[in-house]
Design a protein around this motif. Structure first.
Motif, PDB file in Angstrom:
ATOM      1  N   ASP A 131      38.512 -27.094  90.077  1.00  0.00           N
ATOM      2  CA  ASP A 131      38.707 -25.994  91.073  1.00  0.00           C
ATOM      3  C   ASP A 131      38.860 -26.397  92.327  1.00  0.00           C
ATOM      4  OD1 ASP A 131      38.436 -24.216  89.100  1.00  0.00           O
ATOM      5  OD2 ASP A 131      36.158 -23.591  89.627  1.00  0.00           O
ATOM      6  N   GLU A 132      38.456 -27.849  92.755  1.00  0.00           N
ATOM      7  CA  GLU A 132      38.563 -28.371  93.781  1.00  0.00           C
ATOM      8  C   GLU A 132      40.232 -28.843  94.215  1.00  0.00           C
ATOM      9  OE1 GLU A 132      34.256 -30.189  94.584  1.00  0.00           O
ATOM     10  OE2 GLU A 132      35.651 -31.447  93.604  1.00  0.00           O
ATOM     11  N   ASP A 133      40.928 -28.846  93.107  1.00  0.00           N
ATOM     12  CA  ASP A 133      42.343 -29.191  92.994  1.00  0.00           C
ATOM     13  C   ASP A 133      43.089 -28.030  93.390  1.00  0.00           C
ATOM     14  OD1 ASP A 133      43.749 -31.477  93.222  1.00  0.00           O
ATOM     15  OD2 ASP A 133      43.904 -31.600  90.962  1.00  0.00           O
ATOM     16  N   LYS A 134      42.683 -27.020  93.853  1.00  0.00           N
ATOM     17  CA  LYS A 134      43.389 -25.689  93.882  1.00  0.00           C
ATOM     18  C   LYS A 134      43.386 -25.437  95.448  1.00  0.00           C
ATOM     19  CE  LYS A 134      41.979 -23.501  89.554  1.00  0.00           C
ATOM     20  NZ  LYS A 134      41.236 -22.218  89.105  1.00  0.00           N
ATOM     21  N   GLU A 135      44.346 -24.573  95.981  1.00  0.00           N
ATOM     22  CA  GLU A 135      44.653 -24.441  97.156  1.00  0.00           C
ATOM     23  C   GLU A 135      43.792 -23.444  97.681  1.00  0.00           C
ATOM     24  OE1 GLU A 135      48.130 -22.506 100.120  1.00  0.00           O
ATOM     25  OE2 GLU A 135      48.570 -22.735  98.068  1.00  0.00           O
ATOM     26  N   VAL A 191      40.782 -37.948  98.389  1.00  0.00           N
ATOM     27  CA  VAL A 191      40.943 -36.466  98.407  1.00  0.00           C
ATOM     28  C   VAL A 191      41.683 -35.662  97.506  1.00  0.00           C
ATOM     29  CG1 VAL A 191      40.237 -36.117 101.056  1.00  0.00           C
ATOM     30  CG2 VAL A 191      42.679 -36.166 100.231  1.00  0.00           C
ATOM     31  N   PRO A 192      41.369 -34.405  96.926  1.00  0.00           N
ATOM     32  CA  PRO A 192      42.127 -33.828  95.908  1.00  0.00           C
ATOM     33  C   PRO A 192      43.396 -33.059  96.805  1.00  0.00           C
ATOM     34  CG  PRO A 192      40.311 -32.442  96.416  1.00  0.00           C
ATOM     35  CD  PRO A 192      39.985 -33.870  97.222  1.00  0.00           C
ATOM     36  N   SER A 198      50.248 -34.731 104.385  1.00  0.00           N
ATOM     37  CA  SER A 198      50.395 -34.355 105.775  1.00  0.00           C
ATOM     38  C   SER A 198      51.796 -34.670 106.473  1.00  0.00           C
ATOM     39  CB  SER A 198      49.204 -34.728 106.788  1.00  0.00           C
ATOM     40  OG  SER A 198      49.086 -36.204 106.594  1.00  0.00           O
ATOM     41  N   ALA A 199      52.321 -35.769 105.767  1.00  0.00           N
ATOM     42  CA  ALA A 199      53.705 -36.195 106.473  1.00  0.00           C
ATOM     43  C   ALA A 199      54.619 -35.293 106.175  1.00  0.00           C
ATOM     44  CB  ALA A 199      53.885 -37.567 105.888  1.00  0.00           C
ATOM     45  N   ILE A 200      54.519 -34.264 105.327  1.00  0.00           N
ATOM     46  CA  ILE A 200      55.422 -33.094 104.756  1.00  0.00           C
ATOM     47  C   ILE A 200      54.921 -31.737 105.350  1.00  0.00           C
ATOM     48  CG2 ILE A 200      56.924 -32.269 103.022  1.00  0.00           C
ATOM     49  CD1 ILE A 200      57.442 -34.975 103.411  1.00  0.00           C
ATOM     50  N   ASP A 201      55.804 -30.920 105.763  1.00  0.00           N
ATOM     51  CA  ASP A 201      55.224 -29.703 106.347  1.00  0.00           C
ATOM     52  C   ASP A 201      55.107 -28.645 105.147  1.00  0.00           C
ATOM     53  OD1 ASP A 201      57.767 -27.946 105.945  1.00  0.00           O
ATOM     54  OD2 ASP A 201      58.539 -29.653 107.263  1.00  0.00           O
ATOM     55  N   ALA A 202      54.470 -27.801 105.369  1.00  0.00           N
ATOM     56  CA  ALA A 202      53.874 -27.016 104.217  1.00  0.00           C
ATOM     57  C   ALA A 202      54.991 -26.393 103.598  1.00  0.00           C
ATOM     58  CB  ALA A 202      52.744 -25.940 104.609  1.00  0.00           C
ATOM     59  N   ILE A 203      55.892 -25.885 104.316  1.00  0.00           N
ATOM     60  CA  ILE A 203      57.176 -25.374 103.622  1.00  0.00           C
ATOM     61  C   ILE A 203      57.955 -26.082 102.819  1.00  0.00           C
ATOM     62  CG2 ILE A 203      59.304 -24.235 104.275  1.00  0.00           C
ATOM     63  CD1 ILE A 203      58.304 -23.001 106.825  1.00  0.00           C
ATOM     64  N   SER A 204      58.175 -27.491 103.126  1.00  0.00           N
ATOM     65  CA  SER A 204      58.873 -28.504 102.226  1.00  0.00           C
ATOM     66  C   SER A 204      58.261 -28.830 101.048  1.00  0.00           C
ATOM     67  CB  SER A 204      59.469 -29.453 103.225  1.00  0.00           C
ATOM     68  OG  SER A 204      60.024 -28.833 104.380  1.00  0.00           O
TER      69      SER A 204
END
Length: 808
Positions: A131-135, A191-192, A198-204
């Motif tokens: 479950d720790e792999d889920k958003e 970290v999972p 972080s180098a890629i924005d959430a949209i991409s």
């Protein structure tokens, strides 16, 4: 038998004490060869031969590099060949704060099941839960034993403690074993959720090929079966997602053993270096055999006397082999000490880019290898004197001319095959091969450093920032921080310009599809990939990148203004093939990535070399940082003097804005450029050292052969002088002998180099692996060195007094 061995050992030691200079020379020469070979074997064994330190490592495989999260989800749903399938993302910089001075740690984003796949258990605590792999799951992390000892003094209570990582309250759930290095070296935090890089924005992120998939094959499943399944899965994925960047990857996805995938880039250069030190060892054997052959010839009267009073060949052979093995073992012992020092140096040479560097050590297996090499070496160079002493002409030796009986100083042809001559020719040939290889690498490095990187390297300070997503959770907050930082740095005495950017040259780059708006639509995976940068307005002035057309960014290019971009000339040529003629890219609109609005091109700048001086300039696109600020950024500061002298002042400005914001990777741009060519420079240095050592040994061997020949032919030289031969005739005669040996060795060495230097092809820049000028130059240089080595004994021969020599 033991008494006989003990007698041979005592006798050999007495011989060494009587000839200390000879013994020391031989031992040091052997130590050089054995030490270099032992050190390189320890590297080869640790990196290439030892299995990975995971459970049942032969079942671990890597499926593909550069998969999107969508592709990863599809593979997990459809793959049947794996007991477990996981993924990891790019290297993550993690800011550790709230407990003393903030610190940047190396981290990795991995799927929650990565320890299950690797069959590794934490030292304390637990692994990640599914479950720790889920958003949206609670933030958790695992740490290295090194960090556990350094920050928590190894206290078991560290498990369960909440710390601040990248501005997020994170619970430590486990500690990984000492020496655990997955997926890269020197990581301290895991970290999972691997897709949340972080180098890629959430949209991409969903459409960005940022993941490496790995897994453990089920029992009984072969690599061929897994590869066949992957081809089927890839075809189905490409049919369902034809426009995705990883639907038609190059190269095609493959299933490879994890170890093979890990060492692929290192194997060739390591085997090449191992071959080079192997050549040095052969040269050492030849040189020592030459010395022992000369000594055996000088002792021919002793051997003849032993034979005359009943000593059999076995006894003489036992004496000679005992001496050879003792010399080899003493040299091997000293060589192990040299290997220990060499391994310490090699472990610090990060420029080689070797995986598993922490596993390199001198252990029992390596010591056994050193012993075996020493014994085999002793047997090899012991054969020459053994054969020379095996069949002496007793009558001739006992009459006082035994030296000639074994030296063979009869007719002098253009090239007479004698054991010592053959050994010296081999030494010259080996040295020529190594010198040509080193010369090619030296030329490559010289040409690399003459390349214009497209920006001014001196007086440029660089460092990295990783803004915590929790604290800087909007583009507006990140923009405010970056603006304040640039203003603060611009106001520092000694600073000319300052800027922020996503990445800097030589530090890696992110790629993004690029297309011209208004043209017929092109699928995302058919568009050219450009280097993406988000830069502040002062970036081009700071880097001193030339503006070719249009304008640079200004402070007005912010979130309230229409989106704007700049491109480099490589991108202009890619999108407008007629550039610099034809249509002007300025004021045209481009599509950057898969979810962007049309963006106006406001300027074109000159090309820079992002990946190193030996790499071609790539198409590049620059976005205004005040419109799209990234979480991870690099800071560039143009200084009036030494850039590193400003490092503390710049760090203080960062902490003044945010006391919990660490900086990382502080370096001058000059050092980054230098490090980008570190592999080539290190290979050149190592090969040059090997070639230099080999050349010295070969020249000494050549000198020894000529000097020994002169000593054996003293009477002949006296007779020649008495019959009217001049000093010039004697000089030409003796020097000609050295020249003949040198020419044969150089020709053989050039033939060997012609066959072997193709292995260097991937490391050469601007020079052919079979460059005729390099071959000719090294040949001429070595012939000149051979003549110089022959000159002293030739001059000694020319000065022979006929009367004195005839009395001998």
């Amino acid at each position: 038998m033991l008494e006989r061995v003990a007698f041979h050992v005592r006798y050999a030691m007495r011989q060494f004490m009587r000839n200390r200079g000879f013994a020391v020379t031989v031992v040091l020469t052997i130590a050089l060869g054995v030490g270099l070979n032992t050190a390189m074997f320890s590297v080869i064994r640790a990196v290439l031969l030892e299995p990975l330190a995971y459970g049942d490592p032969d079942r671990l495989v890597v499926l593909t590099r550069g998969a999107t999260p969508i592709r990863y989800d599809a593979a997990r749903a459809g793959a049947k060949s794996y007991a477990a399938l996981g993924a990891y993302g790019g290297e993550e910089s993690v800011a550790f704060s709230g407990d003393g001075v903030p610190q940047v740690l190396k981290g990795a984003r991995v799927s929650a099941n990565f320890l299950e796949i690797l069959k590794v258990q934490p030292v304390t605590g637990r692994g990640f839960l599914p479950d720790e792999d889920k958003e949206g799951a609670p933030a958790v992390a695992m740490i290295s034993t090194r960090l556990w000892q350094r920050r928590f003094a190894g206290n078991p209570a560290a498990v369960g403690r909440v710390v601040t990582l990248s501005g997020v309250a994170t619970t430590i759930v486990g500690v990984l074993p000492a020496g655990f290095r997955f997926p890269r070296e020197d990581q301290d935090v895991w970290v999972p959720r691997p897709a949340e890089w972080s180098a890629i924005d959430a949209i991409s992120r969903p459409i960005s090929p940022i993941l490496t998939m790995f897994g453990r094959l089920k029992p009984g499943v072969t690599l061929e079966q897994a590869r066949a399944e992957l081809k089927v899965l890839q075809a189905a994925y490409a049919a369902e997602h034809p426009a995705m960047l990883d639907s038609e990857p190059h190269p095609a996805p493959d299933v490879r053993r994890m170890k093979d995938d890990l060492v692929e880039e290192s194997a060739t250069k390591l085997w090449m270096l191992f071959g080079a030190v192997g050549l040095v060892l052969l040269l050492v054997c030849a040189n020592v055999a030459s010395l022992l052959l000369a000594r055996a010839t000088a002792r021919s009267r002793e051997f003849a006397v032993r034979a005359a009073i009943g000593g059999g060949r076995g006894q003489i052979a036992g004496l000679l082999l005992t001496e050879s093995l003792l010399l080899a073992l003493m040299g091997g012992g000293l060589g192990v000490a040299l290997a220990v020092a060499s391994v310490r140096v090699l472990r610090g040479v990060t420029a080689l880019g070797l995986p598993r560097m922490g596993d390199i050590a001198i252990d029992g297996t390596v010591l056994l290898y050193a012993l075996a090499v020493s014994v085999v070496t002793g047997l090899l160079f012991g054969l020459a004197p053994l054969m020379a002493a095996a069949r002496p002409d007793l009558a001739q030796v006992l009459r006082g001319s035994g030296e000639s009986a074994t030296s063979g100083t009869g007719r002098q042809g253009w090239f007479v095959v004698r054991p010592r001559s053959v050994l010296v020719v081999g030494q010259v040939a080996i040295s020529t091969v190594l010198l040509i290889g080193a010369a090619l690498l030296i030329q490559s490095l010289a040409r690399v450093y003459r390349v214009d990187p497209g920006f001014e390297v001196p007086h440029l300070l660089t460092m990295g920032l990783e803004l915590p997503a929790a604290r800087y959770d909007s583009e507006a907050k990140r923009t405010v921080f970056y603006k304040q930082l640039v203003d603060a740095l611009d106001g520092l005495p000694g600073v000319e310009h300052a800027a922020v950017t996503r990445t800097l040259p030589m530090t890696g780059w992110a790629g993004i599809p690029l297309a011209v708006d208004g043209r017929p639509e092109i699928k995302l995976n058919k568009r050219p990939i450009a280097v993406l940068e988000e830069v502040s307005p002062g970036y081009f002035a700071t880097m001193k990148i030339r503006l070719m057309r249009g304008r640079v960014f200004t402070d007005h290019d912010d979130s309230n203004a229409p989106p704007v971009a700049m491109i480099n000339e490589a991108a202009a040529r890619k999108l407008w093939p007629q550039y610099p003629n034809g249509e002007n890219p300025v004021d045209e609109y481009v599509l950057i990535g898969g979810h962007s609005k049309p963006t106006q091109v406001v300027g074109v700048v000159s090309d820079i070399r992002e990946s190193g001086l030996d790499a071609e300039a790539r198409p590049g696109v620059y976005r205004a940082a005040w419109q799209r600020p990234s979480e991870a950024a690099m800071v560039a500061v143009r200084t009036a003097g030494d850039p590193m002298a400003m490092a503390n002042a710049v760090r203080e400005r960062v902490l003044a804005l945010d006391p919990d914001q660490p900086v990382s990777n502080v370096a001058s741009m000059a050092s980054l450029v230098d490090d980008s060519e570190g592999e080539l420079r290190t290979m050149m240095t190592l090969l040059a050292v090997f070639a230099g050592a080999a050349s010295v040994i070969a020249v000494v061997g050549m000198y020894g052969v000529i000097a020994y020949s002169v000593a054996q032919r003293t009477k002949e030289m006296g007779i020649r002088r008495a019959l009217g031969a001049g000093r010039g005739n004697i000089l030409r005669l003796v020097a000609g002998q050295g020249l003949r040996l040198g020419l044969v060795g150089v020709v053989l060495g050039m033939a060997g180099a012609y066959a072997l230097t193709r292995l260097l092809g991937a490391m050469l820049f601007g020079v052919s692996a079979r460059d005729p000028f390099t071959f000719a130059g090294i040949a001429g240089l070595f012939v000149a060195v051979v003549l110089a080595a022959s000159y002293l004994p030739a001059r000694r021969a020319a000065g022979v007094d006929p009367m004195e020599s005839l009395r001998l």
